[in-house]
Motif scaffolding. Structure first.
Motif, PDB file in Angstrom:
ATOM      1  N   UNK A 561       0.736  -1.178  -0.120  1.00  0.00           N
ATOM      2  CA  UNK A 561       0.007   0.094   0.045  1.00  0.00           C
ATOM      3  C   UNK A 561       0.824   1.300   0.104  1.00  0.00           C
ATOM      4  N   UNK A 562       1.005   2.033  -1.180  1.00  0.00           N
ATOM      5  CA  UNK A 562       1.885   3.142  -1.429  1.00  0.00           C
ATOM      6  C   UNK A 562       1.270   4.301  -0.708  1.00  0.00           C
ATOM      7  N   UNK A 563      -0.029   4.575  -1.018  1.00  0.00           N
ATOM      8  CA  UNK A 563      -0.690   5.542  -0.289  1.00  0.00           C
ATOM      9  C   UNK A 563      -2.129   5.035   0.145  1.00  0.00           C
ATOM     10  N   UNK A 564      -3.060   5.889   0.737  1.00  0.00           N
ATOM     11  CA  UNK A 564      -4.273   5.296   1.251  1.00  0.00           C
ATOM     12  C   UNK A 564      -5.081   4.592  -0.104  1.00  0.00           C
ATOM     13  N   UNK A 565      -5.244   5.014  -1.260  1.00  0.00           N
ATOM     14  CA  UNK A 565      -5.971   4.489  -2.459  1.00  0.00           C
ATOM     15  C   UNK A 565      -4.991   4.012  -3.302  1.00  0.00           C
ATOM     16  N   UNK A 566      -3.841   3.865  -3.274  1.00  0.00           N
ATOM     17  CA  UNK A 566      -2.929   3.096  -4.310  1.00  0.00           C
ATOM     18  C   UNK A 566      -2.299   1.906  -3.793  1.00  0.00           C
ATOM     19  N   UNK A 567      -2.254   0.848  -4.351  1.00  0.00           N
ATOM     20  CA  UNK A 567      -1.693  -0.581  -4.203  1.00  0.00           C
ATOM     21  C   UNK A 567      -0.875  -0.959  -5.281  1.00  0.00           C
ATOM     22  N   UNK A 568       0.175  -1.436  -5.154  1.00  0.00           N
ATOM     23  CA  UNK A 568       1.130  -2.168  -6.231  1.00  0.00           C
ATOM     24  C   UNK A 568       1.379  -3.480  -5.952  1.00  0.00           C
ATOM     25  N   UNK A 569       1.481  -4.100  -6.772  1.00  0.00           N
ATOM     26  CA  UNK A 569       1.847  -5.773  -6.498  1.00  0.00           C
ATOM     27  C   UNK A 569       3.439  -5.694  -5.874  1.00  0.00           C
ATOM     28  N   UNK A 570       3.605  -6.696  -5.279  1.00  0.00           N
ATOM     29  CA  UNK A 570       5.193  -6.818  -4.350  1.00  0.00           C
ATOM     30  C   UNK A 570       6.300  -6.794  -5.563  1.00  0.00           C
ATOM     31  N   UNK A 571       5.831  -7.575  -6.921  1.00  0.00           N
ATOM     32  CA  UNK A 571       6.645  -7.699  -7.763  1.00  0.00           C
ATOM     33  C   UNK A 571       7.062  -6.043  -8.329  1.00  0.00           C
ATOM     34  N   UNK A 572       6.007  -5.396  -8.554  1.00  0.00           N
ATOM     35  CA  UNK A 572       6.225  -3.912  -9.078  1.00  0.00           C
ATOM     36  C   UNK A 572       7.046  -3.310  -7.961  1.00  0.00           C
ATOM     37  N   UNK A 573       6.966  -3.290  -6.740  1.00  0.00           N
ATOM     38  CA  UNK A 573       7.391  -2.522  -5.790  1.00  0.00           C
ATOM     39  C   UNK A 573       8.992  -2.861  -5.766  1.00  0.00           C
ATOM     40  N   UNK A 574       9.334  -4.044  -5.955  1.00  0.00           N
ATOM     41  CA  UNK A 574      10.721  -4.623  -6.073  1.00  0.00           C
ATOM     42  C   UNK A 574      11.163  -4.045  -7.407  1.00  0.00           C
ATOM     43  N   UNK A 575      10.596  -3.941  -8.360  1.00  0.00           N
ATOM     44  CA  UNK A 575      10.876  -3.490  -9.628  1.00  0.00           C
ATOM     45  C   UNK A 575      11.310  -1.995  -9.472  1.00  0.00           C
ATOM     46  N   UNK A 576      10.382  -1.495  -8.921  1.00  0.00           N
ATOM     47  CA  UNK A 576      10.728   0.037  -8.739  1.00  0.00           C
ATOM     48  C   UNK A 576      12.132   0.483  -7.944  1.00  0.00           C
ATOM     49  N   UNK A 577      12.166  -0.489  -6.863  1.00  0.00           N
ATOM     50  CA  UNK A 577      13.507  -0.243  -6.172  1.00  0.00           C
ATOM     51  C   UNK A 577      14.896  -0.383  -6.870  1.00  0.00           C
ATOM     52  N   UNK A 578      14.652  -1.602  -7.844  1.00  0.00           N
ATOM     53  CA  UNK A 578      15.726  -1.855  -8.641  1.00  0.00           C
ATOM     54  C   UNK A 578      15.873  -0.600  -9.672  1.00  0.00           C
ATOM     55  N   UNK A 579      14.861  -0.066 -10.033  1.00  0.00           N
ATOM     56  CA  UNK A 579      14.954   1.155 -11.142  1.00  0.00           C
ATOM     57  C   UNK A 579      15.585   2.277 -10.328  1.00  0.00           C
ATOM     58  N   UNK A 580      15.136   2.509  -9.100  1.00  0.00           N
ATOM     59  CA  UNK A 580      15.705   3.605  -8.305  1.00  0.00           C
ATOM     60  C   UNK A 580      17.256   3.508  -8.025  1.00  0.00           C
ATOM     61  N   UNK A 581      17.597   2.350  -7.739  1.00  0.00           N
ATOM     62  CA  UNK A 581      19.344   1.753  -7.601  1.00  0.00           C
ATOM     63  C   UNK A 581      19.892   2.351  -9.174  1.00  0.00           C
ATOM     64  N   UNK A 582      19.265   1.951 -10.092  1.00  0.00           N
ATOM     65  CA  UNK A 582      19.985   2.296 -11.355  1.00  0.00           C
ATOM     66  C   UNK A 582      19.872   3.487 -11.672  1.00  0.00           C
ATOM     67  N   UNK A 583      18.801   4.429 -11.398  1.00  0.00           N
ATOM     68  CA  UNK A 583      18.784   5.750 -11.450  1.00  0.00           C
ATOM     69  C   UNK A 583      19.786   6.582 -10.663  1.00  0.00           C
ATOM     70  N   UNK A 584      19.872   6.063  -9.378  1.00  0.00           N
ATOM     71  CA  UNK A 584      20.982   6.665  -8.681  1.00  0.00           C
ATOM     72  C   UNK A 584      22.449   6.498  -8.986  1.00  0.00           C
ATOM     73  N   UNK A 585      22.578   5.104  -9.523  1.00  0.00           N
ATOM     74  CA  UNK A 585      23.795   4.707  -9.859  1.00  0.00           C
ATOM     75  C   UNK A 585      24.532   5.701 -11.174  1.00  0.00           C
TER      76      UNK A 585
END
Length: 666
Positions: A561-585
């Motif tokens: 649950x990202x926000x009160x009305x927004x839910x993302x699958x666990x796979x999508x959450x993990x994928x977004x973390x990987x994207x953040x790591x790549x963007x930061x790199x």
């Protein structure tokens, strides 16, 4: 072997050393003019085969006791000098008391100027000296009459020193290197040179060392050991080190500094110790008693905090020493205390802990810890420490504070039969009993949690850590949990922990509704899924029911649950973390804006910011104004690879079987 002189002023210490070595240790102009030793003097001689015996000649005047102490810390053998015509004097007794407090048990007494006394006087003085020695560590010391002027007893004295040299046991050359600096000077054509006694370990030409407590790095350019050029210097030797490095100069290194193996640089200004008070003291030592602290060649002011009540004259108890400045030291080192006016010696003792706490320092648990730490043998001390609170030992700190080499640490671990919890950056030890108790306690806490919370996926990892004894630091706790998981005793799911048999299930009707929702959370739209009210309108189901099902699925680890009305699958959450790591790199200094992340996931700025704020709350990202950076300490739950820069959607780390998904709300 290093021989240290001791005795009252003008009793012939320097003259005797010159007769034995041919070296006049009074090197200063003022010493020549006044005829007394003011600073430390050094000389060398060969008495036993190829061995070189070093002499540290110390001042006898009461005003220079602090200088005497700077030379007495590293001696192997004491040569107490008493003049036949003068007898036992105040500094004779004070020097003897200092040697006793330093634990020097090998030595002899030279009755100098023996040609000035008749046999009866020599016999009476010998008896008098023997009586004084009887209650000290030098009780077995031989007493020899000598006369430099008449040549009496000098050859016999050399024979005794040769025998002592041969009997000198090998010092702790296996430990890590420590040298107590007593002189620093500039040598033409060489640069900065420091001299001192090697207390432990060895050092070689080309080695990197650290000058502590300042923390200056240096390289050893050349070595003189026992007054001879050498490739290595060893414990028990006096060495001169030619040092080079940024900030290294004769003014930057002073008496009292330590040159150490870089692993040992961890100065401290709060120490717990055993303290013995001399019977000559007239008052007890109470709270915040001020004194002068002498350790190796260092001197500083301290305040004493008794841990077991005030210390009466002649007593020995545990104390905490709060220093005016940090020093480099090791557990087991000896120290001497003198009064603030530098007129008398108060007592001395041995260091037990270099990381003494300011709070709860008198608790029964703390005193039990110090009792265990007081054992001299590393293996015995480690075993004892594992049996008292907190039942856990940081092995790297244990080895560092005792100047142990890796080989010595491993021997201690084997001796203590310790269980080691080792990860990439952690190394702790538990006793076998406590390691088994840890496993049992984890099982007990998990079982109780599942009974009380049958509808929850599991207990939060940090919450579990705080409930289990022994309480491990977070990195060590994670390593221990992974070992438990490998053994099949629990399951790690992101930031949650559960027993293998525990599972929360949706009812058949709830599964059917989730199956209708799931396609809208996956696919091309997974980074901008519909809101709860959008699902309610599209599926014709009450909004509260949709939110209930999604929250239940969040507990099961299927969605976040990202926000009160927004839910993302666990796979999508993990994928977004990987994207953040790549963007930061790919970003300068690892800092990225919300816009860079938005462009990668191709959703609106508002949703992108909501997602990043979610990761801020979880500690995955750290925000500074309009930019963020990745917090590497929270990525232990995301072990998948970073996506390639081509934004290929097929690079999601969730396709790897070893990827661990993040759990919202941890």
């Amino acid at each position: 072997m290093i021989v240290g002189t001791a005795g009252h002023i003008d009793h012939g210490k320097t003259t005797l050393v010159k007769a034995l070595t041919g070296v006049d240790t009074d090197r200063l102009k003022e010493e020549k003019a006044r005829g007394i030793t003011i600073d430390l003097g050094f000389a060398y001689a060969r008495f036993a085969k190829d061995a070189v015996t070093g002499f540290v000649d110390v001042p006898g005047h009461e005003r220079f006791i602090h200088t005497m102490l700077a030379g007495a810390g590293g001696i192997d053998y004491a040569m107490l000098v008493v003049a036949a015509d003068d007898g036992i004097k105040p500094q004779t007794l004070e020097h003897l008391a200092i040697l006793d407090l330093l634990g020097v048990s090998r030595g002899l007494v030279a009755i100098t100027k023996a040609d000035l006394a008749d046999p009866a006087r020599l016999e009476n003085l010998t008896d008098e000296i023997g009586a004084v020695l009887s209650s000290t560590s030098l009780r077995d010391a031989e007493i020899l009459p000598v006369s430099v002027a008449a040549g009496q007893g000098i050859e016999l004295l050399k024979e005794r020193l040769a025998a002592a040299e041969c009997a000198t046991a090998a010092s702790a050359v296996g430990g890590r290197f420590r040298l107590a600096v007593d002189r620093s000077f500039t040598l033409s054509g060489a640069g900065t040179v420091v001299t001192g006694t090697v207390l432990s370990g060895s050092v070689g030409v080309g080695d990197q060392v650290t000058v502590s407590p300042a923390g200056r790095s240096a390289r050893v350019r050349s070595i003189h050991a026992q007054n001879q050029r050498a490739e290595r210097g060893f414990a028990g030797q006096r060495c001169a080190l030619n040092l080079a490095g940024e900030g290294i100069s004769k003014d930057a290194i002073t008496r009292g500094d330590m040159v150490v193996d870089p692993h040992l640089h961890a100065p401290s200004d709060r120490l717990d110790a055993d303290l013995s008070v001399l019977e000559s003291e007239t008052k007890p030592i109470g709270e915040w008693f001020s004194a002068r602290f002498h350790h190796a060649s260092a001197e500083t002011g301290i305040r004493i905090v008794p841990l077991e009540g005030p210390l009466l004259p002649g007593e020995r108890r545990r104390v905490q020493l709060v220093l005016d400045r940090p020093i480099a030291a090791a557990v087991g080192d000896r120290f001497i205390l003198r009064d603030v006016s530098a007129r008398r010696t108060i007592g001395g003792g041995r260091l037990l802990d270099l990381r003494a706490p300011a709070r709860k320092r008198r608790s029964p648990e703390r005193l039990s810890y110090l009792q265990a730490a007081s054992l001299s043998h590393a293996g015995e001390a480690l075993a004892a420490l594992l049996d008292v609170p907190p039942f856990l030992v940081d092995l790297d700190v244990f080895a560092r504070d005792r100047a142990l080499s890796e080989a010595e640490l491993q021997n201690a671990i084997r001796s203590a039969s310790a269980e080691v919890i080792e990860g990439s950056a952690v190394r702790h030890a538990l006793s076998k009993r406590q390691r088994a108790a840890f496993s049992d306690e984890v099982q007990r806490v998990l079982s109780a949690f599942h009974v009380e919370n049958p509808d929850l996926q599991g207990i939060g990892r940090e919450r579990l850590r705080l409930q289990v004894t022994p309480r491990l630091p977070p990195p060590a706790f994670l390593v221990a949990l992974r070992a438990e998981q490998t053994a099949g005793r629990l399951v790690l799911e992101g930031a949650f922990v559960r027993l293998p048999g525990h599972e929360v299930r949706l009812s058949e009707k709830e599964e059917e509704l989730y199956a209708r929702i799931l396609p809208h959370l996956e696919g091309e739209e997974r980074f901008r899924p519909p809101r709860v009210r959008d699902f309610a309108e599209a599926l014709g189901v009450d909004e509260r029911e949709i939110r209930r099902i999604l929250k239940l699925c969040a507990r099961l680890g299927r969605v976040d649950q990202i926000r009160h009305d927004h839910f993302f699958t666990r796979q999508t959450t993990a994928e977004m973390v990987a994207i953040i790591r790549q963007v930061a790199a790919n970003a300068e200094r690892g800092e990225f804006s919300a816009g860079l992340f938005r462009d990668r996931v191709n959703n609106g700025r508002k949703v992108a910011i909501e997602i990043l704020e979610f990761f801020d709350r979880q500690g995955v990202t750290i925000r500074h104004g309009d930019v963020r950076r990745v917090n590497p300490h929270r990525l232990d739950l995301y072990e998948g690879p970073v996506p390639e820069a081509d934004e290929g959607r097929g690079s999601s780390p969730v396709e790897r079987p070893d990827f661990k998904f993040y759990r919202a709300g941890s």
